[in-house]
Design a protein around this motif. Sequence first.
Motif, PDB file in Angstrom:
ATOM      1  N   UNK A   1      -7.310  15.677   0.578  1.00 58.17           N
ATOM      2  CA  UNK A   1      -7.220  14.323   1.336  1.00 58.17           C
ATOM      3  C   UNK A   1      -5.695  13.638   0.314  1.00 58.17           C
ATOM      4  N   UNK A   2      -5.409  12.537   1.113  1.00 54.05           N
ATOM      5  CA  UNK A   2      -4.756  11.737   0.415  1.00 54.05           C
ATOM      6  C   UNK A   2      -5.149  10.863  -0.298  1.00 54.05           C
ATOM      7  N   UNK A   3      -4.980   9.578  -1.478  1.00 51.93           N
ATOM      8  CA  UNK A   3      -5.361   8.487  -2.415  1.00 51.93           C
ATOM      9  C   UNK A   3      -4.485   7.954  -1.661  1.00 51.93           C
ATOM     10  N   UNK A   4      -4.914   6.526  -1.552  1.00 52.73           N
ATOM     11  CA  UNK A   4      -3.673   5.859  -1.914  1.00 52.73           C
ATOM     12  C   UNK A   4      -3.438   4.777  -2.669  1.00 52.73           C
ATOM     13  N   UNK A   5      -2.929   3.606  -2.737  1.00 53.00           N
ATOM     14  CA  UNK A   5      -3.019   2.352  -3.956  1.00 53.00           C
ATOM     15  C   UNK A   5      -2.681   0.542  -4.010  1.00 53.00           C
ATOM     16  N   UNK A   6      -3.255   0.236  -3.732  1.00 52.50           N
ATOM     17  CA  UNK A   6      -2.349  -1.275  -3.973  1.00 52.50           C
ATOM     18  C   UNK A   6      -1.284  -1.082  -4.898  1.00 52.50           C
ATOM     19  N   UNK A   7      -0.584  -2.510  -4.542  1.00 50.44           N
ATOM     20  CA  UNK A   7       0.760  -2.928  -5.191  1.00 50.44           C
ATOM     21  C   UNK A   7       0.392  -2.942  -7.145  1.00 50.44           C
ATOM     22  N   UNK A   8      -1.037  -3.806  -6.985  1.00 47.30           N
ATOM     23  CA  UNK A   8      -1.463  -4.010  -8.680  1.00 47.30           C
ATOM     24  C   UNK A   8      -1.936  -2.543  -8.811  1.00 47.30           C
TER      25      UNK A   8
ATOM     26  N   UNK B   1       0.869  -1.185   0.067  1.00 44.60           N
ATOM     27  CA  UNK B   1       0.108  -0.094   0.307  1.00 44.60           C
ATOM     28  C   UNK B   1       0.271   1.059   0.036  1.00 44.60           C
ATOM     29  N   UNK B   2       0.631   2.403  -0.928  1.00 45.06           N
ATOM     30  CA  UNK B   2       1.329   2.998  -0.801  1.00 45.06           C
ATOM     31  C   UNK B   2       0.272   4.479  -0.973  1.00 45.06           C
ATOM     32  N   UNK B   3       0.931   6.186  -0.529  1.00 48.33           N
ATOM     33  CA  UNK B   3       0.511   6.647  -0.621  1.00 48.33           C
ATOM     34  C   UNK B   3       0.168   8.330  -1.755  1.00 48.33           C
ATOM     35  N   UNK B   4      -0.535   8.051  -1.822  1.00 49.56           N
ATOM     36  CA  UNK B   4      -0.148   9.096  -3.281  1.00 49.56           C
ATOM     37  C   UNK B   4      -0.463  10.414  -2.891  1.00 49.56           C
ATOM     38  N   UNK B   5      -0.190  11.696  -3.915  1.00 49.63           N
ATOM     39  CA  UNK B   5       0.116  13.100  -3.252  1.00 49.63           C
ATOM     40  C   UNK B   5      -1.459  13.604  -2.979  1.00 49.63           C
ATOM     41  N   UNK B   6      -1.543  14.732  -2.107  1.00 49.44           N
ATOM     42  CA  UNK B   6      -3.199  15.018  -1.692  1.00 49.44           C
ATOM     43  C   UNK B   6      -4.207  15.883  -2.415  1.00 49.44           C
ATOM     44  N   UNK B   7      -5.190  15.387  -2.836  1.00 50.87           N
ATOM     45  CA  UNK B   7      -5.898  15.660  -3.971  1.00 50.87           C
ATOM     46  C   UNK B   7      -5.948  17.183  -3.946  1.00 50.87           C
TER      47      UNK B   7
END
Length: 251
Positions: free
Chosen positions: A176-183, A166-172
């Motif tokens: 709020x910060x969005x997160x994505x999985x390894x896939x 699980x890794x965070x992305x830049x805040x929108x």
Amino acid sequence: MWVRSALKTMTDNISRDVEVGGVFRLSTGVPGEPGFKGEIGPTGKMGPIGEKGDKGPKGFNGAVGVKGKAGATCDCGRYRKVVGKLDGNLGKLMNTVKFVKNVVLGLKEAEEKYYLLVKESKKFREASMNCKLRGGTLAMPKTSSINSLMADYISQAGLTRAYVGVQGQRKDMDGARSYIYADSTFLRDFAAWSQEEQLRSWLPPATNSSCVELLSTGTWNNVDCEATMFFICEFPKSRRRGRGGPPASTS
């Protein structure tokens, strides 16, 4: 004498004929006896094939045949024993495979995935690459049950934390910060953030703190991606080429 009598009869018959127009019309004599039957003539040509006739009535059933000889006696008991032994050996083999996967290799198994805790300290990017080289990805706790399985895995190994996919992305624009999985799919239905992370989710993020660690308690924390720690890889049971099973490398 009979010759003379025949000639006289013939002369008498002729004398009775009357000449008319220079042509004599002889009177009819006495019919002779029928001749003998002639020989059979040659066979004529074959005529055309006639139309198919109606189906005839069903014939009578034939007589019952002679009773056959008795067959050989089946030694079924012996074969049942052989099959029973094979079933027993198969059960032992399956238990051995399960032992190898769960104890020797240290794998954890779910319905669709295998999980491997790699006890090598690496940065997040290095851990992700290491899982890919093994044929999998960093483990993705997408459900509560899988998250609990991973947390127990960490706890049973005597550890307190490990990297997960699980890794965070830049805040929108809303902050709020969005997160994505390894896939590369977005985090949506499930998350297990600790209370501390929930309280500071709206604070400015620390430098490069967009990676996620799973604690043995089952909660998530943001962590510096340059930090080194152990990590968990996941592997699908069925691959696209039909080669299901544990990872190719678990060392």
